[in-house]
Design a protein around this motif. Structure first.
Motif, PDB file in Angstrom:
ATOM      1  N   CYS A 169       0.835  -1.209   0.000  1.00  0.00           N
ATOM      2  CA  CYS A 169       0.000   0.000   0.000  1.00  0.00           C
ATOM      3  C   CYS A 169       0.862   1.249   0.000  1.00  0.00           C
ATOM      4  O   CYS A 169       0.519   2.246  -0.648  1.00  0.00           O
ATOM      5  CB  CYS A 169      -0.979  -0.012   1.171  1.00  0.00           C
ATOM      6  SG  CYS A 169      -0.266   0.259   2.791  1.00  0.00           S
ATOM      7  N   LEU A 170       2.011   1.200   0.672  1.00  0.00           N
ATOM      8  CA  LEU A 170       2.918   2.352   0.653  1.00  0.00           C
ATOM      9  C   LEU A 170       3.531   2.534  -0.736  1.00  0.00           C
ATOM     10  O   LEU A 170       3.635   3.653  -1.238  1.00  0.00           O
ATOM     11  CB  LEU A 170       4.007   2.181   1.706  1.00  0.00           C
ATOM     12  CG  LEU A 170       3.556   2.293   3.163  1.00  0.00           C
ATOM     13  CD1 LEU A 170       4.715   1.945   4.102  1.00  0.00           C
ATOM     14  CD2 LEU A 170       3.016   3.688   3.477  1.00  0.00           C
ATOM     15  N   ARG A 171       3.937   1.443  -1.340  1.00  0.00           N
ATOM     16  CA  ARG A 171       4.511   1.520  -2.685  1.00  0.00           C
ATOM     17  C   ARG A 171       3.492   2.063  -3.677  1.00  0.00           C
ATOM     18  O   ARG A 171       3.810   2.918  -4.517  1.00  0.00           O
ATOM     19  CB  ARG A 171       4.975   0.132  -3.132  1.00  0.00           C
ATOM     20  CG  ARG A 171       5.614   0.118  -4.521  1.00  0.00           C
ATOM     21  CD  ARG A 171       6.062  -1.285  -4.901  1.00  0.00           C
ATOM     22  NE  ARG A 171       4.944  -2.202  -4.996  1.00  0.00           N
ATOM     23  CZ  ARG A 171       5.068  -3.513  -5.223  1.00  0.00           C
ATOM     24  NH1 ARG A 171       6.267  -4.059  -5.334  1.00  0.00           N
ATOM     25  NH2 ARG A 171       4.008  -4.281  -5.297  1.00  0.00           N
ATOM     26  N   ASP A 172       2.252   1.588  -3.580  1.00  0.00           N
ATOM     27  CA  ASP A 172       1.204   2.044  -4.489  1.00  0.00           C
ATOM     28  C   ASP A 172       0.946   3.543  -4.320  1.00  0.00           C
ATOM     29  O   ASP A 172       0.876   4.284  -5.304  1.00  0.00           O
ATOM     30  CB  ASP A 172      -0.083   1.257  -4.228  1.00  0.00           C
ATOM     31  CG  ASP A 172      -1.228   1.679  -5.132  1.00  0.00           C
ATOM     32  OD1 ASP A 172      -1.158   1.403  -6.339  1.00  0.00           O
ATOM     33  OD2 ASP A 172      -2.178   2.293  -4.626  1.00  0.00           O
ATOM     34  N   PHE A 173       0.836   3.991  -3.074  1.00  0.00           N
ATOM     35  CA  PHE A 173       0.533   5.396  -2.838  1.00  0.00           C
ATOM     36  C   PHE A 173       1.727   6.300  -3.142  1.00  0.00           C
ATOM     37  O   PHE A 173       1.549   7.485  -3.452  1.00  0.00           O
ATOM     38  CB  PHE A 173       0.067   5.607  -1.393  1.00  0.00           C
ATOM     39  CG  PHE A 173      -0.469   6.988  -1.121  1.00  0.00           C
ATOM     40  CD1 PHE A 173      -1.423   7.565  -1.951  1.00  0.00           C
ATOM     41  CD2 PHE A 173      -0.010   7.722  -0.044  1.00  0.00           C
ATOM     42  CE1 PHE A 173      -1.918   8.839  -1.712  1.00  0.00           C
ATOM     43  CE2 PHE A 173      -0.499   8.992   0.208  1.00  0.00           C
ATOM     44  CZ  PHE A 173      -1.457   9.556  -0.630  1.00  0.00           C
ATOM     45  N   SER A 174       2.931   5.742  -3.093  1.00  0.00           N
ATOM     46  CA  SER A 174       4.119   6.554  -3.388  1.00  0.00           C
ATOM     47  C   SER A 174       4.128   7.053  -4.824  1.00  0.00           C
ATOM     48  O   SER A 174       4.777   8.048  -5.143  1.00  0.00           O
ATOM     49  CB  SER A 174       5.400   5.764  -3.103  1.00  0.00           C
ATOM     50  OG  SER A 174       5.616   4.748  -4.081  1.00  0.00           O
ATOM     51  N   LYS A 175       3.397   6.386  -5.703  1.00  0.00           N
ATOM     52  CA  LYS A 175       3.306   6.834  -7.092  1.00  0.00           C
ATOM     53  C   LYS A 175       2.479   8.115  -7.193  1.00  0.00           C
ATOM     54  O   LYS A 175       2.610   8.862  -8.163  1.00  0.00           O
ATOM     55  CB  LYS A 175       2.674   5.740  -7.954  1.00  0.00           C
ATOM     56  CG  LYS A 175       3.463   4.437  -7.981  1.00  0.00           C
ATOM     57  CD  LYS A 175       2.699   3.359  -8.725  1.00  0.00           C
ATOM     58  CE  LYS A 175       3.400   2.012  -8.647  1.00  0.00           C
ATOM     59  NZ  LYS A 175       2.630   0.941  -9.319  1.00  0.00           N
ATOM     60  N   THR A 176       1.635   8.345  -6.206  1.00  0.00           N
ATOM     61  CA  THR A 176       0.781   9.534  -6.171  1.00  0.00           C
ATOM     62  C   THR A 176       1.357  10.617  -5.270  1.00  0.00           C
ATOM     63  O   THR A 176       1.371  11.794  -5.625  1.00  0.00           O
ATOM     64  CB  THR A 176      -0.635   9.160  -5.677  1.00  0.00           C
ATOM     65  OG1 THR A 176      -1.206   8.206  -6.574  1.00  0.00           O
ATOM     66  CG2 THR A 176      -1.532  10.385  -5.584  1.00  0.00           C
ATOM     67  N   ASN A 177       1.841  10.197  -4.094  1.00  0.00           N
ATOM     68  CA  ASN A 177       2.345  11.161  -3.114  1.00  0.00           C
ATOM     69  C   ASN A 177       3.631  10.632  -2.473  1.00  0.00           C
ATOM     70  O   ASN A 177       3.614  10.159  -1.329  1.00  0.00           O
ATOM     71  CB  ASN A 177       1.282  11.432  -2.042  1.00  0.00           C
ATOM     72  CG  ASN A 177       1.604  12.641  -1.185  1.00  0.00           C
ATOM     73  OD1 ASN A 177       2.765  13.001  -1.023  1.00  0.00           O
ATOM     74  ND2 ASN A 177       0.581  13.248  -0.598  1.00  0.00           N
ATOM     75  N   PRO A 178       4.741  10.701  -3.195  1.00  0.00           N
ATOM     76  CA  PRO A 178       5.997  10.162  -2.671  1.00  0.00           C
ATOM     77  C   PRO A 178       6.466  10.869  -1.398  1.00  0.00           C
ATOM     78  O   PRO A 178       7.085  10.231  -0.537  1.00  0.00           O
ATOM     79  CB  PRO A 178       6.983  10.365  -3.819  1.00  0.00           C
ATOM     80  CG  PRO A 178       6.376  11.448  -4.659  1.00  0.00           C
ATOM     81  CD  PRO A 178       4.900  11.259  -4.552  1.00  0.00           C
ATOM     82  N   ASP A 179       6.168  12.154  -1.269  1.00  0.00           N
ATOM     83  CA  ASP A 179       6.594  12.883  -0.077  1.00  0.00           C
ATOM     84  C   ASP A 179       5.921  12.331   1.180  1.00  0.00           C
ATOM     85  O   ASP A 179       6.559  12.191   2.228  1.00  0.00           O
ATOM     86  CB  ASP A 179       6.279  14.378  -0.209  1.00  0.00           C
ATOM     87  CG  ASP A 179       7.148  15.059  -1.260  1.00  0.00           C
ATOM     88  OD1 ASP A 179       8.237  14.530  -1.568  1.00  0.00           O
ATOM     89  OD2 ASP A 179       6.737  16.115  -1.781  1.00  0.00           O
ATOM     90  N   TRP A 180       4.639  12.030   1.076  1.00  0.00           N
ATOM     91  CA  TRP A 180       3.917  11.483   2.229  1.00  0.00           C
ATOM     92  C   TRP A 180       4.498  10.135   2.636  1.00  0.00           C
ATOM     93  O   TRP A 180       4.733   9.870   3.815  1.00  0.00           O
ATOM     94  CB  TRP A 180       2.431  11.330   1.899  1.00  0.00           C
ATOM     95  CG  TRP A 180       1.582  10.964   3.090  1.00  0.00           C
ATOM     96  CD1 TRP A 180       0.912  11.811   3.906  1.00  0.00           C
ATOM     97  CD2 TRP A 180       1.326   9.631   3.589  1.00  0.00           C
ATOM     98  NE1 TRP A 180       0.260  11.107   4.892  1.00  0.00           N
ATOM     99  CE2 TRP A 180       0.492   9.765   4.718  1.00  0.00           C
ATOM    100  CE3 TRP A 180       1.726   8.363   3.193  1.00  0.00           C
ATOM    101  CZ2 TRP A 180       0.039   8.669   5.463  1.00  0.00           C
ATOM    102  CZ3 TRP A 180       1.290   7.257   3.926  1.00  0.00           C
ATOM    103  CH2 TRP A 180       0.456   7.418   5.043  1.00  0.00           C
ATOM    104  N   VAL A 181       4.735   9.291   1.649  1.00  0.00           N
ATOM    105  CA  VAL A 181       5.277   7.955   1.931  1.00  0.00           C
ATOM    106  C   VAL A 181       6.685   8.058   2.497  1.00  0.00           C
ATOM    107  O   VAL A 181       7.040   7.365   3.456  1.00  0.00           O
ATOM    108  CB  VAL A 181       5.260   7.083   0.662  1.00  0.00           C
ATOM    109  CG1 VAL A 181       5.982   5.766   0.908  1.00  0.00           C
ATOM    110  CG2 VAL A 181       3.817   6.830   0.214  1.00  0.00           C
TER     111      VAL A 181
END
Length: 218
Positions: free
Chosen positions: A183-195
């Motif tokens: 889930c972190l890898r997936d969301f990092s494509k959208t918001n890498p700073d948050w991850v």
């Protein structure tokens, strides 16, 4: 029943030579008919198209799929739920919970988390249920809670995501740590700073697997 043709089509595709190999891949937890993904989905494609068009929600069909021994029947049930997911609502979460906890393994659970995610995205009032699942004794409910926002991109509820992952820190369970990483890898494509920030803050509580998976694109 409208779905008798599905069962007949799947049984007709049985491959006795392939079946043991497919079962071994799933650690011999389930018997298989031995049908590859393509032919299996082709066998019931028209049935699912009809169900989607007519907005049929027939849990009896899914119940029958999960009662059958061979794993391909459970796959058919999950594919059916994915096809008609837009017809499902909060009142259906208890039924989906039942399927998550029946003959549980990653292959069916990871399909069902998409169905659950569809409901939560359309009915945000269901979010507390996913928080509850994130602390369940059942690792598969927790896995669905962790991964149900996969693919949400900019619509991801980061507060919910953070709380769910925090409920699953310091785990030794592979399937939980893998789910966190995904889930972190997936969301990092959208918001890498948050991850990146999340990984930094929780680096001492995340498993190496979660960090490795989650940091792949950051």
């Amino acid at each position: 029943m409208w779905y008798d043709g599905i069962f007949e089509s799947l049984l007709a595709l049985r491959d006795e030579e392939r079946a043991p190999q497919m079962s071994a891949y799933m650690r011999n937890q389930f018997p298989f008919l031995g049908i590859p993904t393509g032919p299996r989905k082709a066998a019931y494609k028209k049935f699912l198209a009809t169900a989607k068009k007519e907005k049929i929600v027939d849990f009896d069909f899914v119940d029958q799929c999960f009662k059958r021994d061979e794993r391909e029947f459970q796959y058919a049930g999950v594919d059916y739920l994915l096809a008609i997911q837009a017809c499902l609502g909060p009142e259906d979460l208890p039924k989906l919970k039942q399927y998550i906890q029946t003959k549980s393994w990653w292959d069916t659970v990871d399909g069902l988390d998409g169905v659950v995610g569809s409901i939560v995205q359309r009915y945000p009032e269901c979010k507390p249920i996913l928080l509850e699942w994130s602390e369940a004794d059942d690792i598969w409910l927790r896995r669905v809670a962790i991964d149900h926002q996969l693919g949400f991109k900019e619509k991801t509820d980061t507060a919910l995501l953070e709380e769910i992952i925090k409920n699953n820190l310091n785990q030794k369970e592979f399937f939980i740590n893998k789910a966190i990483g995904w889930c972190l890898r997936d969301f990092s494509k959208t918001n890498p700073d948050w991850v990146r920030a999340f990984l930094s803050v929780h680096k001492n509580d995340l498993s190496n697997l979660s960090i490795r998976e989650g940091s792949k694109y950051v």
